[in-house]
Design a protein around this motif. Structure first.
Motif, PDB file in Angstrom:
ATOM      1  N   ALA A   5       0.874  -1.165   0.000  1.00 55.03           N
ATOM      2  CA  ALA A   5       0.000   0.000   0.000  1.00 55.03           C
ATOM      3  C   ALA A   5       0.912   1.216   0.000  1.00 55.03           C
ATOM      4  N   VAL A   6       0.817   2.029  -1.043  1.00 54.34           N
ATOM      5  CA  VAL A   6       1.625   3.234  -1.164  1.00 54.34           C
ATOM      6  C   VAL A   6       0.710   4.429  -0.951  1.00 54.34           C
ATOM      7  N   TYR A  36      -8.032   7.811  -2.108  1.00 51.76           N
ATOM      8  CA  TYR A  36      -7.110   6.791  -2.599  1.00 51.76           C
ATOM      9  C   TYR A  36      -7.832   5.824  -3.525  1.00 51.76           C
ATOM     10  N   ILE A  37      -7.000   5.119  -4.317  1.00 50.46           N
ATOM     11  CA  ILE A  37      -7.532   4.056  -5.157  1.00 50.46           C
ATOM     12  C   ILE A  37      -7.042   2.725  -4.608  1.00 50.46           C
ATOM     13  N   TYR A  38      -7.886   1.722  -4.769  1.00 50.07           N
ATOM     14  CA  TYR A  38      -7.534   0.347  -4.426  1.00 50.07           C
ATOM     15  C   TYR A  38      -7.800  -0.479  -5.677  1.00 50.07           C
ATOM     16  N   PRO A  80      -5.284   5.040   2.476  1.00 54.49           N
ATOM     17  CA  PRO A  80      -5.180   3.612   2.163  1.00 54.49           C
ATOM     18  C   PRO A  80      -4.825   2.720   3.350  1.00 54.49           C
ATOM     19  N   CYS A  81      -4.703   3.279   4.523  1.00 56.42           N
ATOM     20  CA  CYS A  81      -4.322   2.487   5.699  1.00 56.42           C
ATOM     21  C   CYS A  81      -5.371   1.446   6.070  1.00 56.42           C
ATOM     22  N   GLU A  82      -6.576   1.581   5.542  1.00 61.86           N
ATOM     23  CA  GLU A  82      -7.643   0.631   5.868  1.00 61.86           C
ATOM     24  C   GLU A  82      -7.599  -0.625   5.000  1.00 61.86           C
TER      25      GLU A  82
END
Length: 171
Positions: A5-6, A36-38, A80-82
């Motif tokens: 995860a960046v 953010y994108i995932y 994005p930490c989730e």
């Protein structure tokens, strides 16, 4: 293969995405100022090229990436930490990774946090990683290569040389 995860959408972050891909990792997230994108399929190949195009155009919107690639989901105003990942790489600004972000990463099973910016984690977040036995590489250690590369870039600029990225890596 580890998942990454960046966080960040600037020069350092896209450089991290590119290098992780070259080394066989799978980048799942990248963030911008809008969220953010995932991408469960990974951010690789032509997706990295598109990130570079966005960056070169001055466009820092993660949502535009998600609009182009249907496999990418956009999360407005979130970090994005989730997302579950093996390695988290904060690569944006000082104090971007807070205690609650560290708690979310640990709860999601992160094994390692490597800072790719100057002091992106708060002291509370760092202590939480250490207390949780998460491998932690502070920016001053992990960013030494970036500082060395900047020195090489300044050298080539001052003597008007144009080195390929492969030559920079070799030097």
């Amino acid at each position: 293969g580890k998942t990454f995860a960046v966080s960040g959408f600037g020069n350092v972050a896209w450089g991290v995405v590119k290098k992780v891909n070259e080394l066989g990792g799978k980048v799942l997230t990248i963030s911008g100022p809008d969220g953010y994108i995932y991408d469960e399929d990974g951010i690789s190949g032509d997706k990295v090229d598109y990130l570079l195009q966005l960056r070169a155009s001055g466009n820092n919107r993660a949502e535009d990436f998600a609009n182009k690639y249907p496999s990418a989901k956009f999360y407005a105003g979130k970090r994005p930490c989730e997302v579950k990942c093996d390695v988290a790489i904060p690569a944006a600004t000082q104090n971007e990774l807070l205690l609650e972000d560290a708690e979310a990463l640990v709860a999601n099973g992160v094994l390692c946090v490597t800072e790719a910016a100057n002091m992106p984690s708060t002291l509370d977040a760092i202590n939480y990683f250490l207390d949780s036995k998460v491998l932690f590489s502070p920016g001053k250690a992990s960013n030494a290569g970036g500082v060395a590369t900047s020195g090489l870039e300044m050298t080539q600029n001052s003597i008007r040389l144009n080195w390929s990225s492969e030559e920079v890596d070799a030097r």
